[in-house]
Design a protein around this motif. Sequence first.
Motif, PDB file in Angstrom:
ATOM      1  N   ILE A  17       0.862  -1.176   0.000  1.00  0.00           N
ATOM      2  CA  ILE A  17       0.000   0.000   0.000  1.00  0.00           C
ATOM      3  C   ILE A  17       0.902   1.230   0.000  1.00  0.00           C
ATOM      4  O   ILE A  17       1.742   1.388   0.882  1.00  0.00           O
ATOM      5  CB  ILE A  17      -0.946   0.008   1.221  1.00  0.00           C
ATOM      6  N   GLU A  18       0.743   2.089  -1.003  1.00  0.00           N
ATOM      7  CA  GLU A  18       1.576   3.278  -1.128  1.00  0.00           C
ATOM      8  C   GLU A  18       0.914   4.456  -0.419  1.00  0.00           C
ATOM      9  O   GLU A  18      -0.233   4.780  -0.700  1.00  0.00           O
ATOM     10  CB  GLU A  18       1.789   3.621  -2.600  1.00  0.00           C
ATOM     11  N   PHE A  19       1.656   5.077   0.486  1.00  0.00           N
ATOM     12  CA  PHE A  19       1.159   6.216   1.248  1.00  0.00           C
ATOM     13  C   PHE A  19       1.710   7.489   0.618  1.00  0.00           C
ATOM     14  O   PHE A  19       2.847   7.872   0.859  1.00  0.00           O
ATOM     15  CB  PHE A  19       1.542   6.076   2.720  1.00  0.00           C
ATOM     16  N   GLU A  20       0.879   8.110  -0.205  1.00  0.00           N
ATOM     17  CA  GLU A  20       1.306   9.290  -0.952  1.00  0.00           C
ATOM     18  C   GLU A  20       1.554  10.456  -0.006  1.00  0.00           C
ATOM     19  O   GLU A  20       0.736  10.753   0.860  1.00  0.00           O
ATOM     20  CB  GLU A  20       0.249   9.642  -1.993  1.00  0.00           C
ATOM     21  N   GLY A  21       2.705  11.103  -0.177  1.00  0.00           N
ATOM     22  CA  GLY A  21       3.070  12.222   0.671  1.00  0.00           C
ATOM     23  C   GLY A  21       3.883  11.830   1.882  1.00  0.00           C
ATOM     24  O   GLY A  21       4.292  12.687   2.662  1.00  0.00           O
ATOM     25  N   HIS A  22       4.142  10.533   2.060  1.00  0.00           N
ATOM     26  CA  HIS A  22       4.977  10.089   3.183  1.00  0.00           C
ATOM     27  C   HIS A  22       6.404  10.584   2.951  1.00  0.00           C
ATOM     28  O   HIS A  22       6.918  10.487   1.837  1.00  0.00           O
ATOM     29  CB  HIS A  22       4.949   8.567   3.287  1.00  0.00           C
ATOM     30  N   PRO A  23       7.090  11.101   3.984  1.00  0.00           N
ATOM     31  CA  PRO A  23       8.412  11.697   3.769  1.00  0.00           C
ATOM     32  C   PRO A  23       9.537  10.705   3.467  1.00  0.00           C
ATOM     33  O   PRO A  23      10.568  11.102   2.922  1.00  0.00           O
ATOM     34  CB  PRO A  23       8.688  12.427   5.085  1.00  0.00           C
ATOM     35  N   ASN A  24       9.351   9.422   3.790  1.00  0.00           N
ATOM     36  CA  ASN A  24      10.443   8.461   3.584  1.00  0.00           C
ATOM     37  C   ASN A  24       9.883   7.057   3.401  1.00  0.00           C
ATOM     38  O   ASN A  24      10.236   6.139   4.137  1.00  0.00           O
ATOM     39  CB  ASN A  24      11.406   8.511   4.776  1.00  0.00           C
ATOM     40  N   LEU A  25       9.025   6.887   2.414  1.00  0.00           N
ATOM     41  CA  LEU A  25       8.367   5.594   2.210  1.00  0.00           C
ATOM     42  C   LEU A  25       9.330   4.627   1.540  1.00  0.00           C
ATOM     43  O   LEU A  25       9.606   4.722   0.342  1.00  0.00           O
ATOM     44  CB  LEU A  25       7.105   5.760   1.368  1.00  0.00           C
TER      45      LEU A  25
END
Length: 172
Positions: A134-142
């Motif tokens: 699951i991609e968390f858009e806007g995460h600073p260091n995914l």
Amino acid sequence: MAEELTPTPETAVIEAGPVSRWLSENGFDNTALERDHLGVEIVQVDRAVLLPIAAALFAYGFNYLQCQGGYDLGPGQDLVSFYHLTKVSDNASQPQEVRVKVFLPRNDPKVPSVYWIWKGADWQERETYDMYGIEFEGHPNLKRILMPEDWVGWPLRKDYISPDFYELQDAY
């Protein structure tokens, strides 16, 4: 004699809880789901409105992200990102809890990051990304947190096929 109808899970009416009602009264689209085995209210929201709803819940007093996680409903079915929120205050004998769920299509599992609202989401979203994709858009260091960075696939998806071996490239 008339046959008595017993409600089934498909026909049972789910009563909206206080958080779902508050969200609806304030113009936030949501769906009340059946409460969990402990009686915690569960609210389903669309990924497009997750951030406004999360910000509203934070302003409403849900100041603690107790847990963020994910799970797989099964091969070919949706992935779910969930957020267990708690209203922590000094004068409450029992904190109020709510769980927010976002159902995501398997072929496009993207949802906005709540890191900017609850900093505790940082590593929890990374773990969900690492295990379910699951991609968390806007995460600073995914990036991966448990698996090696070059690992292929998402190990906790129910359709994941485990490789026969994994070769360590730089093992000493």
